[in-house]
Motif scaffolding. Structure first.
Motif, short mmCIF file in Angstrom:
data_model
loop_
_atom_site.label_atom_id
_atom_site.label_comp_id
_atom_site.label_asym_id
_atom_site.label_seq_id
_atom_site.Cartn_x
_atom_site.Cartn_y
_atom_site.Cartn_z
N VAL A 19 8.65 3.25 5.00
CA VAL A 19 7.87 3.29 3.96
C VAL A 19 6.64 3.98 4.14
N GLU A 20 6.52 5.02 4.22
CA GLU A 20 5.38 5.92 3.86
C GLU A 20 4.87 5.83 5.36
N MET A 21 6.02 5.86 6.41
CA MET A 21 5.15 5.46 7.74
C MET A 21 5.09 7.72 8.25
N ILE A 22 6.20 8.34 7.69
CA ILE A 22 6.66 9.41 8.41
C ILE A 22 5.28 10.31 8.25
N GLU A 23 4.18 9.88 7.18
CA GLU A 23 3.60 11.19 6.90
C GLU A 23 2.39 10.86 8.05
N ALA A 24 2.14 10.03 8.79
CA ALA A 24 1.60 9.47 9.32
C ALA A 24 1.88 10.19 11.41
N VAL A 25 2.89 10.25 11.13
CA VAL A 25 3.65 10.64 12.42
C VAL A 25 3.61 12.20 12.85
N ALA A 51 16.45 3.94 5.22
CA ALA A 51 16.00 3.79 4.00
C ALA A 51 14.38 3.91 3.70
N LEU A 52 14.77 5.60 3.80
CA LEU A 52 13.13 5.57 3.77
C LEU A 52 12.23 6.27 2.15
N GLN A 53 10.85 5.80 2.24
CA GLN A 53 10.11 6.31 1.17
C GLN A 53 9.06 6.87 1.91
N ALA A 54 8.83 8.09 1.58
CA ALA A 54 7.35 9.18 1.77
C ALA A 54 7.53 10.73 0.70
N ILE A 55 6.28 10.50 1.31
CA ILE A 55 5.67 11.40 0.29
C ILE A 55 5.79 12.65 0.58
N THR A 56 5.91 13.14 0.04
CA THR A 56 6.34 15.24 -0.04
C THR A 56 5.65 16.29 -0.03
N MET A 57 5.36 17.46 0.08
CA MET A 57 5.16 18.31 -0.69
C MET A 57 5.99 19.77 -0.26
N PRO A 58 5.21 20.63 -1.70
CA PRO A 58 6.86 21.93 -0.83
C PRO A 58 6.77 22.55 0.08
N ASP A 59 7.53 22.86 0.32
CA ASP A 59 8.16 23.36 1.28
C ASP A 59 6.79 24.46 1.75
N ASP A 60 6.84 25.52 0.63
CA ASP A 60 6.43 27.16 1.24
C ASP A 60 4.70 26.38 1.63
N ARG A 61 4.84 25.40 0.51
CA ARG A 61 2.98 24.95 1.25
C ARG A 61 2.94 23.97 2.39
N LEU A 62 3.58 23.60 3.13
CA LEU A 62 3.82 22.90 4.16
C LEU A 62 3.45 24.31 5.30
N ARG A 63 4.36 24.72 5.36
CA ARG A 63 4.80 26.22 6.47
C ARG A 63 2.88 26.65 5.92
N ALA A 64 2.33 27.10 5.40
CA ALA A 64 1.49 27.92 5.37
C ALA A 64 0.44 26.93 5.29
N TYR A 103 0.87 -1.01 0.08
CA TYR A 103 0.05 0.04 0.29
C TYR A 103 1.24 1.30 0.42
N SER A 104 1.30 1.39 -1.37
CA SER A 104 2.36 2.37 -1.23
C SER A 104 3.18 2.18 -2.63
N SER A 105 3.50 3.62 -3.29
CA SER A 105 4.27 3.75 -4.66
C SER A 105 4.24 2.49 -4.74
N ALA A 106 4.57 2.46 -6.72
CA ALA A 106 5.76 0.97 -7.47
C ALA A 106 5.98 1.55 -8.04
N VAL A 107 7.11 1.13 -8.74
CA VAL A 107 8.05 2.53 -9.39
C VAL A 107 7.98 1.42 -11.02
N PHE A 108 7.69 2.04 -11.77
CA PHE A 108 7.22 0.76 -13.14
C PHE A 108 8.23 1.47 -14.03
N ARG A 109 8.14 0.16 -15.39
CA ARG A 109 9.22 0.32 -15.98
C ARG A 109 8.43 1.07 -17.40
N THR A 110 7.43 1.46 -18.04
CA THR A 110 6.54 2.01 -18.55
C THR A 110 5.36 2.74 -18.09
N PHE A 111 4.83 3.61 -18.66
CA PHE A 111 3.60 3.85 -19.03
C PHE A 111 2.94 3.68 -20.24
#
Length: 429
Positions: free
Chosen positions: A281-287, A310-323, A176-184
Motif C-alpha cells: 500500500v502506497e509503497m512504490i512512491e518511496a522506491v 494487489a497494490l495501492q499507488a499514488i499516480t500522476m499523468p505520464d507526461d508530467r512524470l516524464r517532464a 496512513y493511506s487513502s480511505a474509501v468513503f461511502r459519502t461526501f
C-alpha cells in the motif's frame, strides 16, 4: 540558534497585513532561516515569471505594499515578495514551499490556492524555459538514491518522526493511506470504517482467504496485517521503520494475531520465500524510478504460481512524470526523500520490460484521497498545541500543514490520483 523571519518593512501609507513572523531554528531549518544565493538576473527572471503567471490565475494575490494580482479567487498574501522571488529563482518550487515555511506568504484557504496552482502546473513556466528544465531545475541528490544502504535512512526520515505525532491526526486504525468513503463530505469518525473498506478491497483483489500465505511490503502500523490475519491468513510483513515495527508488533499482539503475523525489519529486496498473495500500500512512491524494475521483479519472484498482487499507488499523468522525474522537489527534500510518484503507464512499461507481470485491474479513486487528507489536516491543525508539546516547532507545523494541503490540492485538481492495481503473473487468469 534561531533567526526571526520577518516581512519586509511596509512602505508608508500601505495597507497593513497581519504579521506571520516566527523564530526559525537555523540549525534545524538552515534553508528556511537563510535566503539562498541567487544572482540578480535569476531573481529578476523568477519575478517576471511569477508575476506573469499569477496575473492570469483565478486567485487574489495581495502583496505587502498594496499591489494585487490575479483574476479573483482564493486569497494568497505575500508578505515578503523579494524573498519569495529569490527563493523561487534559486530553487523553483522548493523555494516556494520554503517561503511558506518561513512565513513569507500565507493563505486563509491554502488548499484553494494550491489547487489553482496544481490545475495550471503545466503552464506556469513558459514553454521555452520548460524545454531548458535540465539547465535550471535542481537535480535530485545522489545521497538520497534508494539503494539498500540509503533506503532505511530515507524511510526513517519520515516514518520514525514519532508514533505519537501520527496518532494525533490519524484515526484509531493508524492507517496512513487513502480511505474509501461511502459519502461526501466525510467526518473523522467515519475514517476507521473507510480505511477498513479500502483494506478489504485490496485483500479481495489479492484473493486473500483462510489459509493464504501473504506478503505485505510496507507494514505501516499493522492494520492490513491484522485484517488479513482475521481472514485466517498467515502474514509476513516487512518495514524499515523501527518505530513503526515496535508499535505494529504491539497492535498485532493486542488484536490476538501474534501467532499469525511476522513483522520483519527488512528491505523488500531481501525478502525470501513465495506467497499466495503480495500486497503493498502506497509503497512504490518511496522506491524511486531507478529501482522500479527491482521492486516489480521482487514482487514477481515472491508470488507463487496462480497468486495475485494487489497494490495501492499514488499516480500522476505520464507526461508530467516524464517532464519532472529528475527534478528535486519540495516533497522530496522535506517529506519523502528519494521518492517519486509513478504513472500507470510507467508501471506497465516497467513490468513489461522487466517481468512477466500484467496489470489486470485498475481502479482509481483520487477524490477519496483528497477527502482523507482534508480530515487529516483539520485534525493536525486543531491539535497544534499537542504537536508542539511533542517538540515539533512552528516551522515543522507549517511544513506539515503545507505538505497535507499540497497533497490534497494535487488530488482535488486531478494532477494526482490513487489507484488499486491487481497484477498477475504469466499463465494466471
Amino acid at each position: 540558534m534561531s533567526v526571526s523571519v520577518s516581512p519586509s518593512a511596509r512602505p508608508a501609507g500601505a495597507a497593513p497585513l497581519p504579521a506571520v513572523a516566527h523564530p526559525v531554528d537555523a540549525a534545524r531549518w538552515p534553508d528556511v532561516a537563510r535566503l539562498p544565493k541567487a544572482s540578480a538576473a535569476r531573481t529578476a527572471v523568477a519575478r517576471g515569471i511569477v508575476r506573469h503567471a499569477l496575473a492570469g490565475l483565478p486567485l487574489t494575490v495581495k502583496f505587502r505594499g498594496g499591489k494585487t494580482l490575479g483574476t479573483g479567487g482564493p486569497v494568497m498574501r505575500v508578505y515578503d515578495p523579494a524573498a519569495l522571488y529569490r527563493r523561487i529563482g534559486a530553487g523553483g518550487l522548493i523555494g516556494f514551499g520554503e517561503a511558506y515555511m518561513a512565513g513569507e506568504w500565507t493563505a486563509e484557504d491554502l488548499v484553494g490556492v494550491l489547487t489553482v496552482l496544481a490545475d495550471n502546473a503545466a503552464t506556469l513556466v513558459p514553454p521555452a524555459l520548460q524545454r531548458l528544465r535540465g539547465v535550471w531545475a535542481v537535480k535530485q541528490p545522489q545521497a538520497r538514491r534508494n539503494t539498500v544502504e540509503n533506503t532505511r535512512d530515507n524511510i526513517s526520515h519520515h516514518y520514525d518522526l514519532s508514533n505519537d505525532l501520527f496518532s494525533l491526526f490519524l484515526d484509531d486504525t493508524l492507517t496512513y493511506s487513502s480511505a474509501v468513503f461511502r459519502t461526501f463530505p466525510a467526518t473523522h469518525e467515519l475514517l476507521p470504517a473507510a480505511q477498513h473498506r479500502k483494506i478489504d478491497r485490496l485483500l479481495d483483489l489479492a484473493e486473500v482467504k483462510d489459509g493464504s500465505e501473504v506478503l505485505e511490503i510496507g507494514t505501516g502500523w499493522g492494520e492490513l496485517a491484522i485484517r488479513a490475519a482475521a481472514r485466517g491468513a498467515r502474514v509476513t510483513t516487512v518495514t524499515l521503520s523501527v518505530e513503526q515495527r515496535e508499535l505494529a508488533l504491539r497492535r498485532i499482539a493486542d488484536a490476538g494475531f501474534a501467532d499469525r503475523v511476522t513483522v520483519l525489519l527488512r528491505d523488500y529486496r531481501k525478502v525470501e520465500g513465495t506467497y499466495d498473495a503480495v500486497v503493498s500500500v502506497e509503497m512504490i512512491e518511496a522506491v524511486g524510478e531507478e529501482f522500479w524494475p527491482a521492486y516489480f521483479a521482487t514482487l514477481e519472484r515472491r508470488l507463487a504460481p496462480g497468486g495475485k498482487i494487489a497494490l495501492q499507488a499514488i499516480t500522476m499523468p505520464d507526461d508530467r512524470l516524464r517532464a519532472s522525474s529528475t527534478t528535486y522537489t519540495w516533497i522530496q527534500k522535506y517529506v519523502f526523500p528519494g521518492g517519486l510518484i509513478p504513472s500507470v503507464e510507467a508501471v506497465e512499461r516497467t513490468t513489461a520490460a522487466h517481468t512477466g507481470l500484467t496489470v489486470t485491474r485498475d481502479d482509481g479513486f483520487g477524490v477519496h484521497y483528497a477527502e482523507t487528507l482534508r480530515l487529516w489536516r483539520a485534525r493536525f491543525e486543531a491539535r497544534a498545541d499537542e504537536v508542539e508539546a511533542l517538540g515539533f516547532d512552528t516551522t515543522f507545523r507549517r511544513m506539515w500543514s503545507f505538505y497535507l494541503a499540497y497533497s490534497e490540492a494535487g488530488f482535488r485538481s486531478g494532477y494526482l490520483d490513487v489507484r488499486q492495481l491487481q497484477l498477475t503473473g504469466k499463465g494466471t487468469r
